[in-house]
Design a protein around this motif. Structure first.
Motif, mmCIF file in Angstrom:
data_model
loop_
_atom_site.group_PDB
_atom_site.id
_atom_site.type_symbol
_atom_site.label_atom_id
_atom_site.label_comp_id
_atom_site.label_asym_id
_atom_site.label_seq_id
_atom_site.Cartn_x
_atom_site.Cartn_y
_atom_site.Cartn_z
ATOM 1 N N GLY A 1 32.174 12.323 52.159
ATOM 2 C CA GLY A 1 32.451 12.099 50.674
ATOM 3 C C GLY A 1 32.121 10.805 49.994
ATOM 4 O O GLY A 1 32.628 10.246 48.968
ATOM 5 N N ASN B 1 30.554 14.829 42.880
ATOM 6 C CA ASN B 1 32.151 14.806 42.564
ATOM 7 C C ASN B 1 32.843 15.649 43.810
ATOM 8 O O ASN B 1 32.924 16.951 43.731
ATOM 9 C CB ASN B 1 32.462 15.699 41.240
ATOM 10 C CG ASN B 1 33.880 15.485 40.912
ATOM 11 O OD1 ASN B 1 34.538 14.610 41.376
ATOM 12 N ND2 ASN B 1 34.226 16.603 40.127
ATOM 13 N N TYR B 2 32.915 14.857 44.697
ATOM 14 C CA TYR B 2 33.651 15.491 45.997
ATOM 15 C C TYR B 2 35.147 15.872 45.640
ATOM 16 O O TYR B 2 35.660 15.215 44.837
ATOM 17 C CB TYR B 2 33.496 14.497 47.118
ATOM 18 C CG TYR B 2 32.228 14.368 47.533
ATOM 19 C CD1 TYR B 2 31.687 15.154 48.845
ATOM 20 C CD2 TYR B 2 31.410 13.263 47.524
ATOM 21 C CE1 TYR B 2 30.685 15.023 49.409
ATOM 22 C CE2 TYR B 2 30.177 13.066 48.044
ATOM 23 C CZ TYR B 2 29.835 13.770 48.872
ATOM 24 O OH TYR B 2 28.577 13.594 49.565
ATOM 25 N N SER B 3 35.520 17.058 46.384
ATOM 26 C CA SER B 3 37.081 16.987 46.529
ATOM 27 C C SER B 3 37.576 15.660 47.029
ATOM 28 O O SER B 3 37.190 15.055 47.702
ATOM 29 C CB SER B 3 37.465 17.997 47.508
ATOM 30 O OG SER B 3 37.227 17.746 48.762
ATOM 31 N N SER B 4 38.875 15.601 46.555
ATOM 32 C CA SER B 4 39.961 14.298 47.235
ATOM 33 C C SER B 4 40.013 14.434 48.705
ATOM 34 O O SER B 4 39.907 13.437 49.081
ATOM 35 C CB SER B 4 41.323 14.150 46.283
ATOM 36 O OG SER B 4 41.858 15.481 46.492
ATOM 37 N N LYS C 1 36.621 12.983 50.051
ATOM 38 C CA LYS C 1 36.574 11.496 49.592
ATOM 39 C C LYS C 1 37.652 10.698 50.528
ATOM 40 O O LYS C 1 37.197 9.803 50.960
ATOM 41 C CB LYS C 1 37.073 11.310 47.963
ATOM 42 C CG LYS C 1 36.136 11.726 47.250
ATOM 43 C CD LYS C 1 36.630 11.338 45.781
ATOM 44 C CE LYS C 1 35.885 12.022 44.638
ATOM 45 N NZ LYS C 1 36.593 11.838 43.473
ATOM 46 N N GLY D 1 41.235 21.463 52.617
ATOM 47 C CA GLY D 1 41.071 21.004 51.166
ATOM 48 C C GLY D 1 39.622 20.741 50.468
ATOM 49 O O GLY D 1 39.595 20.420 49.401
ATOM 50 N N HIS D 2 38.734 21.025 51.173
ATOM 51 C CA HIS D 2 37.407 20.747 50.809
ATOM 52 C C HIS D 2 37.012 21.798 49.620
ATOM 53 O O HIS D 2 38.001 22.956 49.492
ATOM 54 C CB HIS D 2 36.360 21.106 52.031
ATOM 55 C CG HIS D 2 36.260 22.575 52.524
ATOM 56 N ND1 HIS D 2 35.538 23.561 52.010
ATOM 57 C CD2 HIS D 2 37.037 23.214 53.428
ATOM 58 C CE1 HIS D 2 35.772 24.624 52.695
ATOM 59 N NE2 HIS D 2 36.700 24.399 53.397
ATOM 60 N N LYS D 3 35.863 21.770 48.823
ATOM 61 C CA LYS D 3 35.455 22.507 47.735
ATOM 62 C C LYS D 3 34.503 23.630 48.296
ATOM 63 O O LYS D 3 33.934 24.035 47.215
ATOM 64 C CB LYS D 3 34.968 21.745 46.890
ATOM 65 C CG LYS D 3 35.995 20.827 46.060
ATOM 66 C CD LYS D 3 35.173 19.948 44.703
ATOM 67 C CE LYS D 3 33.764 19.867 44.762
ATOM 68 N NZ LYS D 3 33.266 18.995 43.558
ATOM 69 N N LYS E 1 34.606 26.609 49.095
ATOM 70 C CA LYS E 1 35.235 27.963 48.874
ATOM 71 C C LYS E 1 34.104 28.898 48.398
ATOM 72 O O LYS E 1 33.527 28.440 47.565
ATOM 73 C CB LYS E 1 36.357 28.061 48.231
ATOM 74 C CG LYS E 1 37.441 27.306 48.828
ATOM 75 C CD LYS E 1 38.022 27.525 50.340
ATOM 76 C CE LYS E 1 38.913 26.726 50.690
ATOM 77 N NZ LYS E 1 39.211 26.682 52.055
#
Length: 120
Positions: free
Chosen positions: A58, A64-67, A70, A94-96, A98
């Motif tokens: 992250g 722009n990473y997911s929180s 990060k 919770g990664h992006k 998907k």
């Protein structure tokens, strides 16, 4: 025969299986290139993976990473990449990424990780 199986399943043999650059590039293209590229500074839907081994999760500037990514408190190494490619939800919930759910083939993951590691 069992000695051959033992030799082929050793860590050194597994690394050698993933060391063919063309096979690694092909596996990367098939599984990752829709969203990622290896060119430094060229972020797409996903961050570029140039020199990902050794990078803090992250942390690539300009993406722009997911929180969740990060806040992930680890540095990418070959083992962590393998686990993440196999099952991203287990490594960073919770990664992006998907709808990507993971790559089951150990052989293909080994090729991809070797390909990513050679960009160092």
């Amino acid at each position: 025969m069992s000695a051959v199986i033992c030799l082929l399943s050793s860590p050194a043999a597994l690394s050698q299986q993933g060391s063919d650059p063309a096979a690694g590039q092909q596996a990367f293209n098939n599984a990752c290139r829709t969203c990622h590229i290896m060119r430094e500074g060229d972020n797409r839907l996903g961050p570029n993976l140039h020199k990902v081994v050794g990078r803090k999760a992250g942390s690539l500037s300009g993406y722009n990473y997911s929180s969740a990514m990060k806040e992930a408190d680890f540095v990418w190494d070959e083992a962590k990449l393998d686990r993440f490619i196999a099952s991203p939800d287990e490594v960073v919930p919770g990664h992006k990424m998907k709808p990507y759910g993971g790559l089951a083939s150990k052989e293909e993951r080994t090729k991809i990780v070797a390909f990513l590691a050679q960009s160092q």
